[in-house]
Design a protein around this motif. Structure first.
Motif, short mmCIF file in Angstrom:
data_model
loop_
_atom_site.label_atom_id
_atom_site.label_comp_id
_atom_site.label_asym_id
_atom_site.label_seq_id
_atom_site.Cartn_x
_atom_site.Cartn_y
_atom_site.Cartn_z
N THR A 121 -7.32 1.49 -7.07
CA THR A 121 -8.04 2.72 -7.40
C THR A 121 -7.22 3.58 -8.34
OG1 THR A 121 -9.15 4.67 -6.50
CG2 THR A 121 -7.14 3.96 -5.39
N ALA A 175 -3.67 6.81 6.30
CA ALA A 175 -4.69 6.06 5.57
C ALA A 175 -4.05 5.23 4.48
CB ALA A 175 -5.70 7.02 4.95
N TYR A 182 0.79 -1.22 0.00
CA TYR A 182 0.00 0.00 0.00
C TYR A 182 0.82 1.27 0.00
CZ TYR A 182 -4.27 -2.56 1.24
OH TYR A 182 -5.35 -3.38 1.24
N PRO A 230 -5.08 3.32 0.69
CA PRO A 230 -6.09 3.43 -0.36
C PRO A 230 -6.72 2.10 -0.74
CG PRO A 230 -3.92 3.40 -1.34
CD PRO A 230 -3.72 3.36 0.15
N ARG A 231 -7.78 2.18 -1.50
CA ARG A 231 -8.35 0.99 -2.12
C ARG A 231 -7.33 0.50 -3.15
NH1 ARG A 231 -12.14 4.78 -1.71
NH2 ARG A 231 -14.05 4.30 -0.57
N ARG A 284 -3.62 9.76 -5.33
CA ARG A 284 -3.35 9.47 -3.92
C ARG A 284 -3.34 10.72 -3.05
NH1 ARG A 284 -4.24 5.40 -6.29
NH2 ARG A 284 -3.12 3.39 -6.04
N TYR A 297 -8.83 6.70 -0.50
CA TYR A 297 -8.46 5.94 0.69
C TYR A 297 -9.64 5.20 1.31
CZ TYR A 297 -3.99 8.13 0.17
OH TYR A 297 -2.78 8.52 -0.35
N GLN A 298 -9.37 3.97 1.66
CA GLN A 298 -10.39 3.10 2.23
C GLN A 298 -10.16 2.83 3.72
OE1 GLN A 298 -10.31 -0.89 0.62
NE2 GLN A 298 -12.42 -1.28 1.19
N HIS A 299 -8.92 2.71 4.10
CA HIS A 299 -8.59 2.36 5.48
C HIS A 299 -8.05 3.61 6.18
CE1 HIS A 299 -8.85 -1.84 4.19
NE2 HIS A 299 -8.10 -1.50 3.16
N TRP A 300 -8.72 4.00 7.23
CA TRP A 300 -8.32 5.21 7.97
C TRP A 300 -7.99 4.84 9.40
CZ3 TRP A 300 -7.72 10.04 5.87
CH2 TRP A 300 -8.20 10.20 4.57
#
Length: 124
Positions: free
Chosen positions: A101, A95, A30, A97-98, A105, A111-114
């Motif tokens: 995607t 964060a 990531y 990201p997906r 950036r 971003y998916q995970h924060w």
């Protein structure tokens, strides 16, 4: 899961080092982004670092003062913040990201995970 830490209160001109620890994701796959939200304002991009660490991108407002780095073996990312200003006061978030995607950036939409944020307060 991502967890940011290292925030605190510092005087203008001082330094802080934020860390972001990851678990439950393939960290080394990531890009990791840093964002911040100042009181009463929207969340803003700060910096990101690609999976290998070979590319870093900074917001103009922090360029030359902040440095982002990562240690994939330890699953951590660090944001070194120098020459802090009062306007750097904010809650800082890391964060991830997906995967796959195409959104840039530097956009929170990628971003998916924060992680939970950490508060940085700079007094003038």
């Amino acid at each position: 899961q991502l967890q940011a830490s290292g925030g605190g209160q510092v005087q203008a001109g001082g330094s802080l080092r934020l860390s972001c620890a990851a678990s439950g994701i393939a960290f080394s796959s990531y890009t990791i982004g840093w964002f911040r939200r100042a009181p009463g304002k929207e969340r803003d991009f700060v910096a990101y670092i690609t999976w290998s660490g070979s590319t870093t991108v900074y917001a103009d407002s922090v360029k030359g003062r902040f440095t982002v780095s990562r240690d994939n073996a330890k699953k951590t990312t660090t944001l070194q913040m120098n020459s802090l200003k009062a306007e750097d006061t904010a809650v800082y978030y890391c964060a991830a990201p997906r995967l796959g995607t195409t959104i840039t950036r530097s956009s929170a939409g990628a971003y998916q995970h924060w992680g939970q944020g950490t508060l940085v307060t700079v007094s003038s």
